[in-house]
Scaffold this active site. Structure first.
Site: not given
Length: 541
Positions: A417-418, A460
């Site tokens: 996950d960004i 994301e």
């Protein structure tokens, strides 16, 4: 390149093996005919018919034309046969088959046409040369390219660049056009270098100026792109990718279904010499397992097999939604057009008639496998990144878990996950956010193995399936990717910023169910996000 001499030797060895076993096949024919005459056993007559059909096709495949012709005549006589009154006619035709078997060793063998390999390109390491006088700029640009898996070499002068090219040809050059040597020195050295080469090196020019004259000279010197400073790293890497990447196709995977091992091996040898991967099944009862285990892109199938015909098998395959689009190509000596059309109606996509030249077989199989791969990729890809979409990713995870349960081995599942992605969108806009997502997708593709499976989980979030990868190795690998991603510079206009990611990993054999594996990786991702972000955490029992 295909070694056609080696292929010819292999095919001739298969022919010799086929001829050596002809007395055995003839004995089976004679026994079947006698059993039917004595008892009227329909099963014996059906087996007699199957063997005759097999000899028709195999005889033609291995250059035994007399045998193929005699077996075809016997096969045709069987149509409508219903009593022992027909025994005399069948016995007469069987005698022709006996003579053809005796002649097979003396019959001239016409060698098949050469096979042309399909264009499967090998991947090579990509070296990029950078010409830039400013030490900080050339070091920074090299560092950004190296995050994406390039080997970057930097040079401060045109002469140093020219000398380096003489020693090793790079995949591409990036050159600042205005240097202290005066004029458009960067353009001139690239022009000089490429004038001396038979195949020019792709060149990208960069400059603080974007005037028309400089762009025109760059184009005349063979420049493939022109970027003005401050550089957009994402756009520059996109262009370097385009100029240097070599499409790395995986071999087409073909499942061959034929009750004759020698004929199946013949087709396998031909397709493998053309660069394809094959699996052979000689028992129709094993096809379901083979479809699940090998995930073929095309099934090459005989029409007449014991217990279950090719047409029946195709219909069973088509009952399963996962295989509705899988190409099924029949390869048979059947010449009756009505029978061929009926086979296509019940599930086949094409019908190839034996004998078939190896080159024609390769071309026919290759075209259909390529089309299937293209359609499947379009249905399974995320539109932004080109990675697998969520549905296909989960299907892949199911298959890999099933493989581990059957055969053992390692399997790791990663959730990424960004970090603070909402802030990126809020601060720089969704277009910039999309570029950040694409940069992570590119980084994953370039840093992971071809056998690894990468998908966009949603938003994301990304997920990676690492077959045959133990947990410690997976953890080290993903932490290296985390560090590379944190080092990437993203830009929004003249503003530059960095982004980090967090990840969670779970692996077999700690988990034996897909749901448990996914849940554990998700828990570790959650823990990473809530313990400071910018880290990879792995589940340990």
């Amino acid at each position: 390149m295909v070694d056609n001499k080696q292929l010819q030797a292999q095919l001739e060895a298969l022919r010799e093996n086929f001829i050596a076993k002809l007395p055995e096949r003839l004995a089976a024919l004679e026994a079947g005919l006698e059993t039917w005459r004595a008892s009227g056993d329909e099963a014996a007559l059906s087996e007699f018919h199957r063997i005759a059909h097999s000899l028709t096709g195999a005889g033609a495949t291995f250059g035994c034309e007399l045998l193929s012709t005699a077996a075809r005549a016997l096969e045709r006589q069987l149509v409508g046969v219903d009593s022992a009154r027909d025994f005399a006619a069948l016995e007469a035709l069987l005698e022709a088959v006996r003579r053809a078997v005796d002649e097979a060793k003396r019959e001239d063998y016409v060698k098949p046409e050469p096979v042309v390999a399909l264009p499967l390109v090998k991947h090579e390491a990509r070296v990029v040369y950078i010409l830039e006088e400013e030490a900080a700029e050339r070091a920074g640009l090299a560092r950004q390219l190296e995050h994406f898996g390039y080997t970057a070499q930097v040079f401060a002068t045109p002469l140093a660049l020219k000398d380096a090219v003489a020693v090793q040809r790079p995949a591409a050059m990036i050159a600042e056009i205005t240097l202290t040597a005066g004029g458009l020195a960067g353009i001139e050295v690239v022009r000089t270098i490429n004038a001396e080469l038979e195949a020019p090196i792709p060149a990208i020019f960069v400059s603080s100026h974007g005037d028309f004259e400089a762009r025109l000279e760059a184009m005349r010197a063979g420049g493939r792109a022109y970027f003005t400073k401050p550089l957009s790293i994402e756009a520059l890497v996109d262009m370097v990718d385009e100029l240097t990447s070599v499409e790395q196709k995986q071999p087409y995977h073909v499942l061959i279904v034929d009750d004759s091992p020698v004929q199946a091996e013949f087709y396998a040898k031909v397709l493998e010499q053309a660069g394809m991967a094959t699996d052979v099944v000689c028992d129709s009862m094993e096809v379901s397992d083979a479809l699940r285990d090998t995930a073929p892109e095309l099934v090459l199938m005989d029409m007449y097999m014991p217990y279950c015909s090719g047409v029946e098998l195709a219909a069973v395959i088509r009952q399963q939604p996962a295989y509705l689009g899988l190409p099924i190509v029949f390869l048979s000596a059947e010449t009756d057009r009505h029978a061929q059309l009926e086979a296509l109606r019940l599930g086949g996509d094409d019908f190839l008639t034996k004998p078939i030249q190896p080159a024609e077989l390769v071309a026919s199989v290759g075209v259909r496998a390529e089309r299937y791969r293209l359609l499947r990729s379009r249905m399974s890809q995320d539109s932004l990144t080109g990675l697998l979409n969520h549905r296909r990713l989960m299907e892949s995870l199911d298959k890999e878990m099933a493989r581990v349960q059957r055969h053992g081995g390692a399997l790791a599942f990663v959730m990424l996950d960004i970090d603070h992605f909402k802030q990126v969108n809020d601060s720089y806009g969704h277009a910039v956010g999309d570029r950040v997502i694409m940069s992570l997708a590119r980084l994953l593709k370039q840093r992971l193995r071809n056998t690894d499976i990468i998908g966009r989980y949603g938003g994301e979030e990304f997920a990676v399936i690492l077959p045959e990868c133990p947990l410690p190795t997976a953890t080290q690998l993903m932490d290296e990717i985390r560090q590379h991603f944190a080092g990437l510079e993203h830009c929004a206009g003249e503003r530059r910023f960095n982004v980090t990611l967090s990840g969670g990993i779970a692996a077999c054999p700690a988990f034996t169910e897909v749901g448990e594996l996914r849940a554990a990786a998700d828990r570790m991702l959650y823990r990473a996000k809530h313990s400071g972000r910018n880290r990879i955490l792995a589940y340990t029992p």
